[in-house]
Design a protein around this motif. Sequence first.
Motif, PDB file in Angstrom:
ATOM      1  N   THR A 159       1.646   4.804  22.964  1.00 32.94           N
ATOM      2  CA  THR A 159       1.113   4.759  23.063  1.00 32.94           C
ATOM      3  C   THR A 159       0.109   3.394  22.548  1.00 32.94           C
ATOM      4  OG1 THR A 159      -0.761   6.738  22.394  1.00 32.94           O
ATOM      5  CG2 THR A 159       1.041   7.052  24.721  1.00 32.94           C
ATOM      6  N   VAL A 160      -1.278   3.599  22.654  1.00 30.80           N
ATOM      7  CA  VAL A 160      -2.302   2.740  22.535  1.00 30.80           C
ATOM      8  C   VAL A 160      -2.253   3.168  21.450  1.00 30.80           C
ATOM      9  CG1 VAL A 160      -4.045   0.921  22.107  1.00 30.80           C
ATOM     10  CG2 VAL A 160      -2.407   0.764  24.237  1.00 30.80           C
ATOM     11  N   THR A 161      -2.924   4.399  21.446  1.00 30.72           N
ATOM     12  CA  THR A 161      -3.931   5.420  20.422  1.00 30.72           C
ATOM     13  C   THR A 161      -2.665   5.338  19.363  1.00 30.72           C
ATOM     14  OG1 THR A 161      -5.334   6.398  22.059  1.00 30.72           O
ATOM     15  CG2 THR A 161      -4.710   7.546  19.579  1.00 30.72           C
ATOM     16  N   GLY A 162      -1.490   5.675  19.569  1.00 31.39           N
ATOM     17  CA  GLY A 162      -0.266   6.400  18.425  1.00 31.39           C
ATOM     18  C   GLY A 162      -0.392   4.982  17.880  1.00 31.39           C
ATOM     19  N   ARG A 163      -0.346   3.864  18.280  1.00 34.50           N
ATOM     20  CA  ARG A 163      -0.275   2.257  17.244  1.00 34.50           C
ATOM     21  C   ARG A 163      -1.619   2.223  16.480  1.00 34.50           C
ATOM     22  NH1 ARG A 163       2.749   1.087  22.533  1.00 34.50           N
ATOM     23  NH2 ARG A 163       1.027  -0.316  23.036  1.00 34.50           N
ATOM     24  N   LEU A 164      -2.463   2.343  17.217  1.00 32.72           N
ATOM     25  CA  LEU A 164      -4.304   2.297  16.450  1.00 32.72           C
ATOM     26  C   LEU A 164      -3.310   3.182  15.245  1.00 32.72           C
ATOM     27  CD1 LEU A 164      -6.268   1.361  19.273  1.00 32.72           C
ATOM     28  CD2 LEU A 164      -5.513   0.223  17.465  1.00 32.72           C
ATOM     29  N   ASP A 165      -3.656   4.472  15.515  1.00 33.56           N
ATOM     30  CA  ASP A 165      -3.030   5.511  14.386  1.00 33.56           C
ATOM     31  C   ASP A 165      -2.018   5.015  12.700  1.00 33.56           C
ATOM     32  OD1 ASP A 165      -5.274   7.361  15.620  1.00 33.56           O
ATOM     33  OD2 ASP A 165      -3.416   7.849  16.526  1.00 33.56           O
ATOM     34  N   LEU A 166      -1.479   4.370  13.385  1.00 28.76           N
ATOM     35  CA  LEU A 166      -0.418   3.810  12.364  1.00 28.76           C
ATOM     36  C   LEU A 166      -1.097   3.077  11.425  1.00 28.76           C
ATOM     37  CD1 LEU A 166       3.009   1.947  13.433  1.00 28.76           C
ATOM     38  CD2 LEU A 166       2.979   4.412  12.714  1.00 28.76           C
ATOM     39  N   LEU A 167      -1.923   1.789  12.177  1.00 25.84           N
ATOM     40  CA  LEU A 167      -3.025   1.051  11.039  1.00 25.84           C
ATOM     41  C   LEU A 167      -3.804   1.662  10.915  1.00 25.84           C
ATOM     42  CD1 LEU A 167      -1.141  -1.346  13.580  1.00 25.84           C
ATOM     43  CD2 LEU A 167      -2.998  -2.562  13.260  1.00 25.84           C
ATOM     44  N   ILE A 168      -4.188   2.894  11.267  1.00 21.65           N
ATOM     45  CA  ILE A 168      -5.459   3.823  10.533  1.00 21.65           C
ATOM     46  C   ILE A 168      -5.298   4.086   9.405  1.00 21.65           C
ATOM     47  CG2 ILE A 168      -6.631   5.660  10.164  1.00 21.65           C
ATOM     48  CD1 ILE A 168      -7.615   4.281  13.564  1.00 21.65           C
ATOM     49  N   ALA A 169      -3.716   4.874   9.081  1.00 26.00           N
ATOM     50  CA  ALA A 169      -2.909   5.102   8.125  1.00 26.00           C
ATOM     51  C   ALA A 169      -2.947   4.678   7.032  1.00 26.00           C
ATOM     52  CB  ALA A 169      -2.273   6.231   8.957  1.00 26.00           C
ATOM     53  N   ALA A 170      -2.567   3.123   7.439  1.00 26.75           N
ATOM     54  CA  ALA A 170      -1.877   1.991   6.756  1.00 26.75           C
ATOM     55  C   ALA A 170      -3.308   1.948   6.066  1.00 26.75           C
ATOM     56  CB  ALA A 170      -1.207   1.035   7.197  1.00 26.75           C
ATOM     57  N   SER A 171      -3.888   1.200   6.310  1.00 31.24           N
ATOM     58  CA  SER A 171      -5.435   0.368   5.836  1.00 31.24           C
ATOM     59  C   SER A 171      -6.430   1.893   5.339  1.00 31.24           C
ATOM     60  CB  SER A 171      -6.618   0.451   6.880  1.00 31.24           C
ATOM     61  OG  SER A 171      -5.986  -0.371   7.746  1.00 31.24           O
ATOM     62  N   LYS A 172      -6.312   3.156   4.858  1.00 33.37           N
ATOM     63  CA  LYS A 172      -6.446   3.994   4.535  1.00 33.37           C
ATOM     64  C   LYS A 172      -6.134   4.323   3.420  1.00 33.37           C
ATOM     65  CE  LYS A 172      -8.201   7.548   7.992  1.00 33.37           C
ATOM     66  NZ  LYS A 172      -8.188   8.824   8.414  1.00 33.37           N
ATOM     67  N   ALA A 173      -4.370   4.396   3.356  1.00 32.85           N
ATOM     68  CA  ALA A 173      -3.180   3.889   2.103  1.00 32.85           C
ATOM     69  C   ALA A 173      -3.410   3.154   1.516  1.00 32.85           C
ATOM     70  CB  ALA A 173      -1.888   4.259   2.915  1.00 32.85           C
ATOM     71  N   LYS A 174      -3.330   1.640   1.425  1.00 27.91           N
ATOM     72  CA  LYS A 174      -3.956   0.921   1.054  1.00 27.91           C
ATOM     73  C   LYS A 174      -5.602   1.268   0.503  1.00 27.91           C
ATOM     74  CE  LYS A 174      -0.980  -3.062  -0.403  1.00 27.91           C
ATOM     75  NZ  LYS A 174      -0.037  -2.531  -0.669  1.00 27.91           N
ATOM     76  N   THR A 175      -6.007   1.320   1.163  1.00 28.88           N
ATOM     77  CA  THR A 175      -7.784   0.871   0.261  1.00 28.88           C
ATOM     78  C   THR A 175      -7.908   2.052  -1.096  1.00 28.88           C
ATOM     79  OG1 THR A 175      -8.637   0.901   2.752  1.00 28.88           O
ATOM     80  CG2 THR A 175      -9.788   1.952   0.595  1.00 28.88           C
ATOM     81  N   LEU A 176      -7.114   3.599  -0.554  1.00 31.87           N
ATOM     82  CA  LEU A 176      -7.198   4.140  -2.077  1.00 31.87           C
ATOM     83  C   LEU A 176      -5.905   3.319  -2.683  1.00 31.87           C
ATOM     84  CD1 LEU A 176      -5.469   7.722  -0.248  1.00 31.87           C
ATOM     85  CD2 LEU A 176      -8.438   6.673  -1.078  1.00 31.87           C
ATOM     86  N   GLU A 177      -5.024   2.728  -2.753  1.00 37.32           N
ATOM     87  CA  GLU A 177      -4.068   1.537  -3.814  1.00 37.32           C
ATOM     88  C   GLU A 177      -5.911   0.852  -3.552  1.00 37.32           C
ATOM     89  OE1 GLU A 177      -0.189   0.201  -3.491  1.00 37.32           O
ATOM     90  OE2 GLU A 177      -1.612  -1.869  -3.580  1.00 37.32           O
ATOM     91  N   THR A 178      -6.528  -0.028  -3.609  1.00 40.01           N
ATOM     92  CA  THR A 178      -7.666  -0.518  -4.364  1.00 40.01           C
ATOM     93  C   THR A 178      -8.387  -0.063  -4.960  1.00 40.01           C
ATOM     94  OG1 THR A 178      -6.962  -2.579  -2.833  1.00 40.01           O
ATOM     95  CG2 THR A 178      -8.929  -2.091  -3.270  1.00 40.01           C
ATOM     96  N   ARG A 179      -8.511   0.902  -4.929  1.00 41.54           N
ATOM     97  CA  ARG A 179      -9.919   2.005  -5.773  1.00 41.54           C
ATOM     98  C   ARG A 179      -9.141   1.887  -7.211  1.00 41.54           C
ATOM     99  NH1 ARG A 179     -10.498   6.890  -3.649  1.00 41.54           N
ATOM    100  NH2 ARG A 179     -12.897   6.772  -4.741  1.00 41.54           N
ATOM    101  N   VAL A 261      -8.525  -5.854  12.035  1.00 41.27           N
ATOM    102  CA  VAL A 261      -9.813  -6.529  11.119  1.00 41.27           C
ATOM    103  C   VAL A 261      -9.849  -5.743   9.653  1.00 41.27           C
ATOM    104  CG1 VAL A 261     -11.425  -7.276   9.907  1.00 41.27           C
ATOM    105  CG2 VAL A 261     -10.713  -7.921  12.736  1.00 41.27           C
ATOM    106  N   ASP A 262      -9.787  -4.411   9.573  1.00 44.60           N
ATOM    107  CA  ASP A 262     -10.005  -3.615   8.808  1.00 44.60           C
ATOM    108  C   ASP A 262      -8.440  -3.031   8.208  1.00 44.60           C
ATOM    109  OD1 ASP A 262     -12.834  -3.211   9.132  1.00 44.60           O
ATOM    110  OD2 ASP A 262     -11.929  -0.747   9.830  1.00 44.60           O
ATOM    111  N   PHE A 263      -7.438  -3.764   9.192  1.00 46.98           N
ATOM    112  CA  PHE A 263      -5.782  -3.826   8.867  1.00 46.98           C
ATOM    113  C   PHE A 263      -5.906  -4.544   8.055  1.00 46.98           C
ATOM    114  CE2 PHE A 263      -1.737  -5.168   9.773  1.00 46.98           C
ATOM    115  CZ  PHE A 263      -1.087  -3.594   9.393  1.00 46.98           C
ATOM    116  N   TYR A 264      -6.416  -5.779   7.870  1.00 46.28           N
ATOM    117  CA  TYR A 264      -5.776  -7.167   7.525  1.00 46.28           C
ATOM    118  C   TYR A 264      -6.921  -7.178   6.816  1.00 46.28           C
ATOM    119  CZ  TYR A 264      -3.519  -9.312  11.492  1.00 46.28           C
ATOM    120  OH  TYR A 264      -2.354  -9.616  12.244  1.00 46.28           O
ATOM    121  N   ARG A 265      -8.127  -6.685   6.084  1.00 49.82           N
ATOM    122  CA  ARG A 265      -8.829  -6.641   5.000  1.00 49.82           C
ATOM    123  C   ARG A 265      -8.136  -5.907   4.003  1.00 49.82           C
ATOM    124  NH1 ARG A 265     -15.275  -6.842   6.893  1.00 49.82           N
ATOM    125  NH2 ARG A 265     -15.855  -9.222   7.514  1.00 49.82           N
ATOM    126  N   SER A 266      -7.599  -5.169   4.229  1.00 51.13           N
ATOM    127  CA  SER A 266      -7.336  -3.862   3.199  1.00 51.13           C
ATOM    128  C   SER A 266      -6.162  -3.467   3.416  1.00 51.13           C
ATOM    129  CB  SER A 266      -7.000  -2.288   3.302  1.00 51.13           C
ATOM    130  OG  SER A 266      -7.113  -2.007   4.772  1.00 51.13           O
TER     131      SER A 266
END
Length: 396
Positions: A159-179, A261-266
């Motif tokens: 599903t599209v929702t499932g694929r979006l969830d992958l990107l959201i989870a990756a963005s959150k994880a990479k943001t924690l690394e950046t912090r 966009v958040d995925f690319y930024r993070s």
Amino acid sequence: MTRSIEDLSTLLRPAKDMLAEVSDREAALTEVTSQLKNDDAARALFGKVCRFEAPFTASWIHGPGDKSPYLSLELAAASLDDDRHRALLADIVLSTSPSIPYDYRALAAEKLVQVGTGEFADALQEVVDSYEPLPNRGLQAKIAVPTDGIDHLFEIPETVTGRLDLLIAASKAKTLETRHRFAVRVLANGVLPSEPVGDAERLILEDVGTTMVVASDYLVPWDQEFPGEHGSGLTLAELVRITLMCGEFSLPDTTVRPILVDFYRSVLRTCGRSIIGLAAGVFHVEHGTLATPSYYYQGRDAILGKGCVIDCVGGAVLQAGSFLGGGYMPILIHTHKHIRKGGQAAASERKQILPCIFAAEAGARYPMDAIGLFETVDYLGKETPYQGIRAIPHAA
């Protein structure tokens, strides 16, 4: 007359090229500055803007300032008292928002070192102490990955929702690394590890323009693993291929596009005001088990135009204001070349590559009429047909 907070919110929403439709720039600046100096609600709203919260992610206030890359950071320094300024800078550095560009957070961290951490030292230390790094896929795990003989295979949500969830989870994880990365550097008073500086690194450092960054921040670990749909990890290389090959990510959809966009930024750490257009993107394909980290740096106002794709096996550095392709014309920027030695089977070249780094200097234009393949390696030691576009040898 002082505007209401709703009016101020409306004033801060337009993108840089749309501000003239709403207000004169100088009048808008005067109004924002006045509100920041006198109104707690305005300062709270400004904090949301500086965290790049919707609907302010492309606000004109994130355009260039007179003395710095971002007007919003310049206004914060000029309009807030010392304590409020320190609190805003710490909020930007510590924020878990994946929308904040890496360079923006770095510039805030640099200023926080200058003004002092004050009461935020404990919060920064907590980020350092609590951080758990993301895993990397090891050799044995790679060998065990299924293959069709050419590509390795991985589980993609239906599903599209499932694929979006992958990107959201990756963005959150990479943001924690950046912090964590910036918390460490702020607590060390801005002292960073020294690194060798070659041609590619110099282009990155002179462009990003902050002492809180080292060039290796943009050396992308393609083997880094993120949570998958059913617990199995997906590497960054696999995630960027999903974004390129699943059609929903090529649409200007109001839900999908901000997540991308958040995925690319993070995850790729693209700078503020940079753009990766519709049906454009970055990918990395392993050759056998090879997934060596490679540079991807995209500076402020740099554009990867519609339909333009960069194969980052070698690496790419796009300085500020550069523009590649556009107009949905198919362009592939190839950053490695396959090699076949005499007497070898043709198929053997798939695992033997010569990498290099594609560089677009500040303001360079790779024209959209130059469709097809740009084989960067062919221009090592030679001039390209396009001013400001060149090939850089890959460091050993």
